[in-house]
Scaffold this motif. Structure first.
Motif, mmCIF file in Angstrom:
data_model
loop_
_atom_site.group_PDB
_atom_site.id
_atom_site.type_symbol
_atom_site.label_atom_id
_atom_site.label_comp_id
_atom_site.label_asym_id
_atom_site.label_seq_id
_atom_site.Cartn_x
_atom_site.Cartn_y
_atom_site.Cartn_z
ATOM 1 N N SER A 1 0.848 -1.189 0.000
ATOM 2 C CA SER A 1 0.000 0.000 0.000
ATOM 3 C C SER A 1 0.889 1.246 0.000
ATOM 4 O O SER A 1 2.094 1.175 0.278
ATOM 5 C CB SER A 1 -0.889 0.010 1.240
ATOM 6 O OG SER A 1 -0.092 0.168 2.415
ATOM 7 N N GLN A 2 0.275 2.385 -0.274
ATOM 8 C CA GLN A 2 1.044 3.630 -0.206
ATOM 9 C C GLN A 2 1.483 3.918 1.226
ATOM 10 O O GLN A 2 2.568 4.480 1.426
ATOM 11 C CB GLN A 2 0.219 4.790 -0.785
ATOM 12 C CG GLN A 2 0.037 4.678 -2.285
ATOM 13 C CD GLN A 2 -0.482 5.950 -2.922
ATOM 14 O OE1 GLN A 2 -0.730 6.953 -2.249
ATOM 15 N NE2 GLN A 2 -0.663 5.912 -4.234
ATOM 16 N N ALA A 3 0.694 3.526 2.206
ATOM 17 C CA ALA A 3 1.111 3.712 3.601
ATOM 18 C C ALA A 3 2.366 2.902 3.901
ATOM 19 O O ALA A 3 3.282 3.383 4.588
ATOM 20 C CB ALA A 3 -0.016 3.307 4.548
ATOM 21 N N GLU A 4 2.444 1.682 3.368
ATOM 22 C CA GLU A 4 3.650 0.862 3.557
ATOM 23 C C GLU A 4 4.837 1.483 2.829
ATOM 24 O O GLU A 4 5.967 1.486 3.338
ATOM 25 C CB GLU A 4 3.396 -0.559 3.063
ATOM 26 C CG GLU A 4 2.441 -1.343 3.943
ATOM 27 C CD GLU A 4 2.049 -2.672 3.326
ATOM 28 O OE1 GLU A 4 2.127 -3.698 4.027
ATOM 29 O OE2 GLU A 4 1.653 -2.682 2.136
ATOM 30 N N ALA A 5 4.598 2.011 1.632
ATOM 31 C CA ALA A 5 5.675 2.680 0.903
ATOM 32 C C ALA A 5 6.154 3.913 1.661
ATOM 33 O O ALA A 5 7.353 4.217 1.677
ATOM 34 C CB ALA A 5 5.203 3.056 -0.495
ATOM 35 N N ASP A 6 5.229 4.620 2.307
ATOM 36 C CA ASP A 6 5.615 5.775 3.121
ATOM 37 C C ASP A 6 6.564 5.354 4.238
ATOM 38 O O ASP A 6 7.546 6.057 4.541
ATOM 39 C CB ASP A 6 4.373 6.427 3.736
ATOM 40 C CG ASP A 6 3.516 7.169 2.725
ATOM 41 O OD1 ASP A 6 4.014 7.499 1.628
ATOM 42 O OD2 ASP A 6 2.336 7.414 3.040
ATOM 43 N N GLU A 7 6.294 4.218 4.867
ATOM 44 C CA GLU A 7 7.160 3.730 5.940
ATOM 45 C C GLU A 7 8.554 3.403 5.417
ATOM 46 O O GLU A 7 9.566 3.722 6.059
ATOM 47 C CB GLU A 7 6.545 2.482 6.584
ATOM 48 C CG GLU A 7 5.263 2.733 7.358
ATOM 49 C CD GLU A 7 4.699 1.459 7.947
ATOM 50 O OE1 GLU A 7 5.070 0.370 7.471
ATOM 51 O OE2 GLU A 7 3.885 1.552 8.886
ATOM 52 N N LEU A 8 8.614 2.767 4.263
ATOM 53 C CA LEU A 8 9.907 2.429 3.669
ATOM 54 C C LEU A 8 10.670 3.700 3.289
ATOM 55 O O LEU A 8 11.892 3.788 3.489
ATOM 56 C CB LEU A 8 9.701 1.542 2.445
ATOM 57 C CG LEU A 8 9.133 0.142 2.742
ATOM 58 C CD1 LEU A 8 8.652 -0.511 1.459
ATOM 59 C CD2 LEU A 8 10.171 -0.736 3.428
ATOM 60 N N HIS A 9 9.953 4.682 2.773
ATOM 61 C CA HIS A 9 10.598 5.953 2.413
ATOM 62 C C HIS A 9 11.136 6.654 3.652
ATOM 63 O O HIS A 9 12.234 7.239 3.626
ATOM 64 C CB HIS A 9 9.602 6.848 1.668
ATOM 65 C CG HIS A 9 10.174 8.162 1.254
ATOM 66 N ND1 HIS A 9 9.794 9.357 1.827
ATOM 67 C CD2 HIS A 9 11.117 8.472 0.326
ATOM 68 C CE1 HIS A 9 10.472 10.346 1.270
ATOM 69 N NE2 HIS A 9 11.280 9.842 0.359
ATOM 70 N N ALA A 10 10.387 6.603 4.733
ATOM 71 C CA ALA A 10 10.835 7.246 5.968
ATOM 72 C C ALA A 10 12.126 6.624 6.495
ATOM 73 O O ALA A 10 12.912 7.297 7.179
ATOM 74 C CB ALA A 10 9.737 7.153 7.027
ATOM 75 N N LEU A 11 12.364 5.360 6.152
ATOM 76 C CA LEU A 11 13.595 4.687 6.569
ATOM 77 C C LEU A 11 14.762 4.967 5.629
ATOM 78 O O LEU A 11 15.894 4.578 5.917
ATOM 79 C CB LEU A 11 13.361 3.175 6.641
ATOM 80 C CG LEU A 11 12.463 2.703 7.794
ATOM 81 C CD1 LEU A 11 12.101 1.237 7.613
ATOM 82 C CD2 LEU A 11 13.151 2.927 9.140
ATOM 83 N N GLY A 12 14.489 5.621 4.498
ATOM 84 C CA GLY A 12 15.564 5.991 3.583
ATOM 85 C C GLY A 12 15.471 5.407 2.192
ATOM 86 O O GLY A 12 16.318 5.697 1.344
ATOM 87 N N ALA A 13 14.466 4.581 1.911
ATOM 88 C CA ALA A 13 14.310 4.046 0.557
ATOM 89 C C ALA A 13 13.901 5.156 -0.393
ATOM 90 O O ALA A 13 13.020 5.966 -0.076
ATOM 91 C CB ALA A 13 13.272 2.939 0.546
ATOM 92 N N THR A 14 14.545 5.198 -1.561
ATOM 93 C CA THR A 14 14.186 6.224 -2.550
ATOM 94 C C THR A 14 13.959 5.669 -3.950
ATOM 95 O O THR A 14 13.470 6.381 -4.820
ATOM 96 C CB THR A 14 15.269 7.317 -2.634
ATOM 97 O OG1 THR A 14 16.547 6.720 -2.901
ATOM 98 C CG2 THR A 14 15.328 8.128 -1.345
#
Length: 267
Positions: free
Chosen positions: A224-237
């Motif tokens: 989900s986009q919420a899961e992608a947000d979590e990954l982005h917050a950890l540094g994934a780009t």
């Protein structure tokens, strides 16, 4: 402080269950949409659906993409190190990189690589399957040879070809990432990714590498986009979504492009 990395979207076009004309048209649509990177994969048979369905080879396809495209970066997610001599891999990568250059600029090839895992490929094409450990050792041995060959070729690559290495093994894979990768590709959830980034940081400290130099890449498969947000917050780009033949549905690609653009608007 270094500027924040922009979010990039990759699309992996699985080269299965479709004729090349459909794959070619899909690459053109993806480039026109503004996707950052287009990937295929390095296998000899379909990974899903009919195991004996339509399937095409990776590297020859990448050379065609190099000629067809004008802006988008491209590569395999990922090349299998076991299938080709390390120096040959370097030479093919250099050649494809040069093919993709436009008007005296740099090429757009991205060298994604890994140790290999799909046993049918090995069995039917006559490669020694070995063990996960032996395949990872072979990848570790290959990377210095690949870089050395890039330095010896005439003409050389048009740029320092970015190296993407996939996998999350903590004893060998992440050490190879720390030593050689510009991009680390992970299949992890946010919880697992946070742990793996700590392990990668430890390996970077051992080899005197700044972990900030390594872009973090993740899969969007069923997220989900919420899961992608979590990954982005950890540094994934770098976020990659996979699509498969015969139809290559681009609707989710458009949705993730809107998410990417919203993230980058905040920079």
């Amino acid at each position: 402080m270094a500027p924040a990395r922009r979010v990039r979207l990759g699309v992996q076009i699985a080269p299965q269950h479709a004729h090349y004309s459909k794959i070619r048209d899909t690459v053109a649509e993806i480039e026109d949409l503004g996707v950052d990177i287009v990937f295929n994969w390095d296998h000899f048979f379909p990974l899903t659906g009919d195991p004996d369905g339509l399937h095409l080879e990776s590297w020859t396809m990448l050379a065609a993409w190099a000629e067809q495209t004008n802006r988008i970066e491209f590569g395999a997610l990922v090349n299998c190190n076991s299938y080709r001599n390390a120096d040959l891999q370097a030479d093919m990568a250099r050649t494809i990189d040069n093919i993709s250059a436009r008007d005296g600029g740099s090429g757009r090839f991205l060298f994604g690589t890994g140790a290999g895992w799909f046993e049918r490929d090995y069995a039917e094409y006559g490669y020694e399957f070995g063990t996960a450990g032996s395949r990872l050792n072979a990848l570790s041995d290959a990377m210095p040879r690949i870089r050395a060959r890039w330095g010896a070729l005439n003409p050389p690559p048009t740029r320092d070809i970015p190296v993407l290495i996939g996998g999350g093994g903590e004893k060998k894979t992440l050490r190879i990432v720390a030593e050689h990768a510009d991009i680390w590709h992970s299949f992890s959830s946010a919880e697992v990714l946070e742990h793996k980034l700590g392990v990668l940081g430890d390996w970077c400290a051992r080899v005197d590498r700044d972990p900030a130099e390594i872009e973090v890449s993740v899969e969007l498969r069923a997220r989900s986009q919420a899961e992608a947000d979590e990954l982005h917050a950890l540094g994934a780009t770098l976020f990659t979504i996979g699509i498969s033949g015969p139809h290559y549905d681009l609707a989710p690609v458009r949705d993730w492009l809107a998410w990417r653009d919203a993230k980058n608007a905040l920079l």
